[in-house]
Design a protein around this motif. Structure first.
Motif, mmCIF file in Angstrom:
data_model
loop_
_atom_site.group_PDB
_atom_site.id
_atom_site.type_symbol
_atom_site.label_atom_id
_atom_site.label_comp_id
_atom_site.label_asym_id
_atom_site.label_seq_id
_atom_site.Cartn_x
_atom_site.Cartn_y
_atom_site.Cartn_z
ATOM 1 N N LYS A 151 -17.227 95.138 -30.397
ATOM 2 C CA LYS A 151 -16.108 94.277 -30.020
ATOM 3 C C LYS A 151 -16.167 92.941 -30.761
ATOM 4 N N PHE A 152 -17.358 92.389 -30.926
ATOM 5 C CA PHE A 152 -17.495 91.157 -31.695
ATOM 6 C C PHE A 152 -17.209 91.397 -33.172
ATOM 7 N N ALA A 153 -17.649 92.544 -33.693
ATOM 8 C CA ALA A 153 -17.395 92.876 -35.092
ATOM 9 C C ALA A 153 -15.895 93.068 -35.335
ATOM 10 N N ARG A 171 -14.092 90.051 -36.327
ATOM 11 C CA ARG A 171 -14.283 89.676 -37.730
ATOM 12 C C ARG A 171 -13.490 90.590 -38.665
ATOM 13 N N TRP A 172 -13.513 91.888 -38.379
ATOM 14 C CA TRP A 172 -12.843 92.876 -39.226
ATOM 15 C C TRP A 172 -11.790 93.609 -38.404
ATOM 16 N N ARG A 173 -10.704 92.944 -38.118
ATOM 17 C CA ARG A 173 -9.643 93.494 -37.251
ATOM 18 C C ARG A 173 -9.037 94.781 -37.793
ATOM 19 N N HIS A 197 -15.734 100.419 -47.192
ATOM 20 C CA HIS A 197 -16.276 100.557 -45.845
ATOM 21 C C HIS A 197 -17.569 99.777 -45.638
ATOM 22 N N LEU A 198 -17.784 98.740 -46.388
ATOM 23 C CA LEU A 198 -18.993 97.937 -46.222
ATOM 24 C C LEU A 198 -19.134 97.378 -44.808
ATOM 25 N N PRO A 199 -18.042 96.930 -44.157
ATOM 26 C CA PRO A 199 -18.206 96.461 -42.773
ATOM 27 C C PRO A 199 -18.740 97.549 -41.838
ATOM 28 N N LEU A 200 -18.296 98.789 -42.022
ATOM 29 C CA LEU A 200 -18.789 99.881 -41.179
ATOM 30 C C LEU A 200 -20.278 100.113 -41.406
#
Length: 169
Positions: free
Chosen positions: A14-16, A19-21, A83-86
């Protein structure tokens, strides 16, 4: 940590998402990362039959997850992955798992270089069943707080878009 790994991953996700909506699957990646180190429980129960504590396996070595995460992010960046955020959140979830386990269980943070275990609180074996010793220890309250926090986040309604018509207008 008995019950709070998955809820902690949900909180991280949820916090991430803040950042990455626009990154689909960010909460799922965080939740998967928060429980994936316990994949070793299959080996622990089905092959090893509990002879060696599962925190001694490589899947519970924090440096293993840090190394795999660093390599994955580096290769992903080199290949131009979108997909770096994932990837980052998945491995952050695994490291969160390690941190939470360290509260009441010995983890070898420096393995394979050192097998010295670290833990913050030692839960005494006061009862015949180890689960009962953990559940009746004050540290289980931390797990309940994490679970309640995750439930609270899950029940929050997302804000309506600005142009959404309101009831009665």
């Amino acid at each position: 940590m008995l019950i709070a790994h998955l809820p902690s991953g949900y909180i991280l996700g949820k916090f991430a998402r803040r950042r990455w909506r626009d990154e689909p699957g960010i909460v799922t990646a965080a939740m998967l990362g928060s429980v994936i180190p316990d994949i070793d429980m299959l080996y622990f129960h089905l092959i090893d039959f509990g002879r060696i504590h599962h925190h001694a396996y490589i899947t519970h070595w924090p440096l293993f997850w840090a190394a795999i995460g660093s390599v994955s992010l580096s290769v992903g960046r080199l290949l131009g992955s979108l997909h770096l955020p994932l990837i980052a959140v998945l491995f952050a979830g695994a490291m969160l798992h390690m941190a939470l386990d360290t509260v009441v269980s010995p983890l070898m943070w420096l393995a394979p270089f050192s097998h010295h275990p670290f833990e913050i609180v030692i839960v005494p074996a006061r009862y015949g069943n180890w689960v009962l010793s953990f559940v009746l220890n004050w540290t289980f309250g931390l797990e309940l707080v994490i679970c309640i926090w995750a439930l609270w986040l899950g029940w929050q309604r997302p804000p309506l878009p600005v142009d959404t018509p309101q009831k009665g207008t």
